[in-house]
Write an enzyme that holds these catalytic residues in place. Sequence first.
Site, PDB file in Angstrom:
ATOM      1  N   GLY A 109       0.983  -1.191  -0.104  1.00  0.00           N
ATOM      2  CA  GLY A 109      -0.038  -0.017   0.339  1.00  0.00           C
ATOM      3  C   GLY A 109       1.346   0.980  -0.337  1.00  0.00           C
ATOM      4  O   GLY A 109       2.034   1.566  -0.261  1.00  0.00           O
ATOM      5  N   LYS A 132       3.929  12.097  -2.356  1.00  0.00           N
ATOM      6  CA  LYS A 132       4.780  11.080  -1.570  1.00  0.00           C
ATOM      7  C   LYS A 132       5.855  11.246  -0.463  1.00  0.00           C
ATOM      8  O   LYS A 132       7.112  13.073  -0.984  1.00  0.00           O
ATOM      9  CB  LYS A 132       6.170  10.956  -2.790  1.00  0.00           C
ATOM     10  CG  LYS A 132       6.557   9.780  -2.358  1.00  0.00           C
ATOM     11  CD  LYS A 132       8.014   9.193  -3.309  1.00  0.00           C
ATOM     12  CE  LYS A 132       8.622   8.450  -3.207  1.00  0.00           C
ATOM     13  NZ  LYS A 132       9.208   7.379  -4.119  1.00  0.00           N
ATOM     14  N   ASP A 144       8.860   5.853   8.162  1.00  0.00           N
ATOM     15  CA  ASP A 144       8.460   6.705   8.388  1.00  0.00           C
ATOM     16  C   ASP A 144       6.862   7.445   7.896  1.00  0.00           C
ATOM     17  O   ASP A 144       7.075   8.557   8.484  1.00  0.00           O
ATOM     18  CB  ASP A 144       9.300   7.386   9.308  1.00  0.00           C
ATOM     19  CG  ASP A 144      10.467   7.791   7.691  1.00  0.00           C
ATOM     20  OD1 ASP A 144      10.225   8.042   7.014  1.00  0.00           O
ATOM     21  OD2 ASP A 144      11.236   8.508   8.546  1.00  0.00           O
ATOM     22  N   GLY A 145       6.994   7.021   6.745  1.00  0.00           N
ATOM     23  CA  GLY A 145       6.103   7.716   5.865  1.00  0.00           C
ATOM     24  C   GLY A 145       7.060   8.926   5.574  1.00  0.00           C
ATOM     25  O   GLY A 145       6.297   9.728   4.279  1.00  0.00           O
ATOM     26  N   ARG A 195       3.970  13.871  -7.076  1.00  0.00           N
ATOM     27  CA  ARG A 195       3.705  13.059  -8.512  1.00  0.00           C
ATOM     28  C   ARG A 195       2.523  13.378  -9.432  1.00  0.00           C
ATOM     29  O   ARG A 195       1.368  13.998  -8.801  1.00  0.00           O
ATOM     30  CB  ARG A 195       3.249  11.700  -8.583  1.00  0.00           C
ATOM     31  CG  ARG A 195       4.448  11.105  -7.644  1.00  0.00           C
ATOM     32  CD  ARG A 195       4.388   9.704  -7.221  1.00  0.00           C
ATOM     33  NE  ARG A 195       5.721   8.923  -6.919  1.00  0.00           N
ATOM     34  CZ  ARG A 195       5.694   8.173  -6.046  1.00  0.00           C
ATOM     35  NH1 ARG A 195       4.963   7.311  -5.862  1.00  0.00           N
ATOM     36  NH2 ARG A 195       7.175   7.601  -5.952  1.00  0.00           N
ATOM     37  N   ASP A 271       4.016  -4.358  -7.624  1.00  0.00           N
ATOM     38  CA  ASP A 271       3.780  -3.228  -7.127  1.00  0.00           C
ATOM     39  C   ASP A 271       3.599  -1.185  -7.804  1.00  0.00           C
ATOM     40  O   ASP A 271       3.949  -0.908  -7.138  1.00  0.00           O
ATOM     41  CB  ASP A 271       3.553  -2.817  -5.424  1.00  0.00           C
ATOM     42  CG  ASP A 271       5.032  -2.848  -5.000  1.00  0.00           C
ATOM     43  OD1 ASP A 271       5.799  -4.123  -4.939  1.00  0.00           O
ATOM     44  OD2 ASP A 271       5.318  -2.095  -4.482  1.00  0.00           O
ATOM     45  N   ASP A 281       7.610   4.967 -10.185  1.00  0.00           N
ATOM     46  CA  ASP A 281       8.373   4.872  -8.634  1.00  0.00           C
ATOM     47  C   ASP A 281       9.867   5.367  -9.143  1.00  0.00           C
ATOM     48  O   ASP A 281      10.047   4.285  -9.010  1.00  0.00           O
ATOM     49  CB  ASP A 281       8.194   2.727  -8.211  1.00  0.00           C
ATOM     50  CG  ASP A 281       6.307   3.753  -7.512  1.00  0.00           C
ATOM     51  OD1 ASP A 281       5.988   4.299  -6.530  1.00  0.00           O
ATOM     52  OD2 ASP A 281       5.830   2.656  -7.776  1.00  0.00           O
TER      53      ASP A 281
END
Length: 522
Positions: A109, A132, A144-145, A195, A271, A281
């Site tokens: 995810g 992002k 940690d995002g 993005r 993914d 990505d």
Amino acid sequence: MSFSRSAADAADTLPDLAATLGAPAERAFVTLGDAFHTRLPAAPLAAPYVVGFSDDVAQLLDLPPSIAAQPGFAELFAGNPTRDWPAHAMPYASVYSGHQFGVWAGQLGDGRALTIGELPGTDGRRYELQLKGGGRTPYSRMGDGRAVLRSSIREFLCSEAMHHLGIPTTRALTVIGSDQPVVREEIETAAVVTRVSESFVRFGHFEHFFSNDRPDLLRQLADHVIDRFYPACRDADDPYLALLEAATLRTADLVAQWQAVGFCHGVMNTDNMSILGVTIDYGPFGFVDAFDANHICNHSDTSGRYAYRMQPRIAHWNCYCLAQALLPLIGLQHGIADDDARAERAVDDAQAVLAKFPERFGPALERAMRAKLGLELEREGDAELANKLLETMHASHADFTLTFRRLAQISKHDASRDAPVRDLFIDREAFDAWANLYRARLSEETRDDAARAVAMNRANPKYVLRNHLAEVAIRRAKEKDFSEVERLAQILRRPFDEQPEHEAYAALPPDWAGSLEVSCSS
């Protein structure tokens, strides 16, 4: 909504931009339901500032270029809108699963990406905007995002560079930086890259609902993708088989374009594969410098699974994973009562589609290589001639980009003009042998040297985002000097032009560039 291009109107635009982005009617993916995503606010960066901005993407979104200089711009695209996110406009992270390095990884995810909505493009399409590095989500696992400045600058620059090379890709509107520390292999600073894409749906989205035995949600997702992005599939005898075929062929075309410019993605997990067949990505990617068919751009890829020469094979394998995920839908309209019989036919139909990948990839790469060699006429030995060149380059570690660019200087009749490209080869006798074959092939062409050179320079870029160029821009940006990010972005907007004032950016990499390593630790 259309935005005017005046500075005053740009300032007026910002306070309402979050609400505009999140208007429910404009967020088709969100309407699929809670099983597909989780809504949550971004975790804003502290004291954000603009590092890079794409005028081209702003124009695509009908945003005034002056908007980046307006108060509140950095805050909005760092995840901190000028007012609270309206309930209907809350950002979301989507859930998906996938295979990573060939191994089933289960649920994944958006672990650090938040989609903040859509805007209409000036080309008549609609585009999702995604932050992002926007903070932790339910799918962050141990992360940690956050994204760091270096990886955000690399993605910003490469997204736009690939677009100007003519390669399908997500785009990047802006990079926002902060002095907020982030722990990676060393202490770095956080950043957010915005993005832009028609969709961020990946192969892994389909794998997720297949693996969770939710054919109802799988069908809902497939219908969304077909109706919005592949409407011609709806008229096919089997819309879901047609979707598989369309995605497979687009993927084959995409990877052929990667190979033709020496681009290595680095992390071709399922993914990280777009259902639209665009490059997505940007992590430990790289353009090949000294050519090595086994080149590995990702320091974390110890087995070489995603090496340059492996990319077509891996892309094909990933399409098999997509096919497996779509099997419950394929053949439903045939009305076959026996489930086993329907499943058997679905497998046969899917395999027939997957067999089209090499049939599409091979000719696509041959066409690209023929253009790079300046060959207008199609001859049986052209693929062998191109492969022989690559083998000769591999043996001498000749620079990929410079070799193809300098081939335009070769004359049909005058071998003395070979020197600029010949000097790139350690084994010059091997190059001479190939050049003689090439000259013989050129003798069958009707164009003169000058016309052929013009055509070749439109097929062979002079400027690509080499790792050392990105590294210089990153190092300066860490010192709050963003001029090199801007300069590189401008040079890479015109990759096929001579730009003599920027000749140094087309030179062989310096010795220190060989020690640069990129990995998944962004």
